[in-house]
Design a protein around this motif. Structure first.
Motif: not given
Length: 222
Positions: A3-4, A48-51, A79-80, A119, A122, A124
């Motif tokens: 997870v980025r 473009r990170p995941d979180v 982006v989250k 987590r 990430a 969703g």
């Protein structure tokens, strides 16, 4: 795959602490730090990170505007964003959720709660920790006057789905809803999915906001 994450806070020690905790996880990688909202928008758009772990009060551009630019309703590829707040000082949590945040955390949270929250987002899902939801929504979600209330079509919801929506808005977890209604957790998940689909809502957070906006539930009433 890791997870980025981009960590955003104007206090260097706070950023370093979050960075150390998250980077120590085998499935996580902090790819950047930002000290204000403008820098966060630039980095998140480029990397473009995941979180994005986002503070609210920062110089140049605050976390609310940064969240709106990264995850707002008009953003084509959001982006989250997981918002951080001190709660006692910040009075913008409700606005942050409306700006597109996938959830929020209190800065005095435990290490394990931080890791779990990242987590969850990430993956969703929207983060609505029951204990935090009750405090924040009760404090900040002013019930609108009748003339201010939007009138979405709730007639499409079944009686059970309305019940589930009401319990979600009171900060109940799926397990708590299942126990209260004496049904299985999988059934609760199905009802939640149906509520989101029928009301054209992005996630659980926005279902809670809608429930308070239309007066289905009131702050302080459990």
């Amino acid at each position: 795959m890791s997870v980025r994450i981009v960590v955003v806070d104007d206090h260097e020690l706070v950023r370093a602490g979050f960075h150390m905790i998250l980077d120590a996880q085998p499935d996580m990688e902090v790819v950047a730090e930002a000290s204000d909202g403008a820098q966060a928008v630039e980095m998140a758009t480029r990397l473009r990170p995941d979180v994005v772990l986002m503070d609210i009060r920062m110089p140049r551009m605050d976390g609310l505007e940064a969240t709106r630019r990264l995850a707002g309703p008009d953003v084509r590829d959001p982006v989250k964003v997981l918002v951080l707040t001190t709660f006692d000082l910040d009075d913008h949590v409700y606005e942050a959720l409306r700006a597109g945040a996938s959830g929020f955390l209190l800065k005095d949270l435990r290490r394990d709660d931080l890791v779990n929250a990242v987590r969850v987002v990430a993956a969703g899902d929207a983060l609505l920790a029951p204990s935090i939801t009750r405090r924040l929504i009760g404090e900040f979600a002013r019930p609108p006057r009748p003339e201010e209330r939007p009138t979405p079509e709730l007639g499409g919801l079944t009686a059970r789905e309305r019940e589930v929506l009401s319990l979600m808005a009171r900060g109940r977890s799926n397990a708590e809803i299942a126990a209260g209604l004496v049904i299985g957790e999988e059934t609760v998940k199905t009802h939640v999915s149906n509520v989101l689909a029928k009301l054209h809502l992005r996630d659980r957070v926005h279902a809670v906001i809608l429930a308070y906006e239309i007066g289905l539930v009131r702050p302080g009433v459990r």
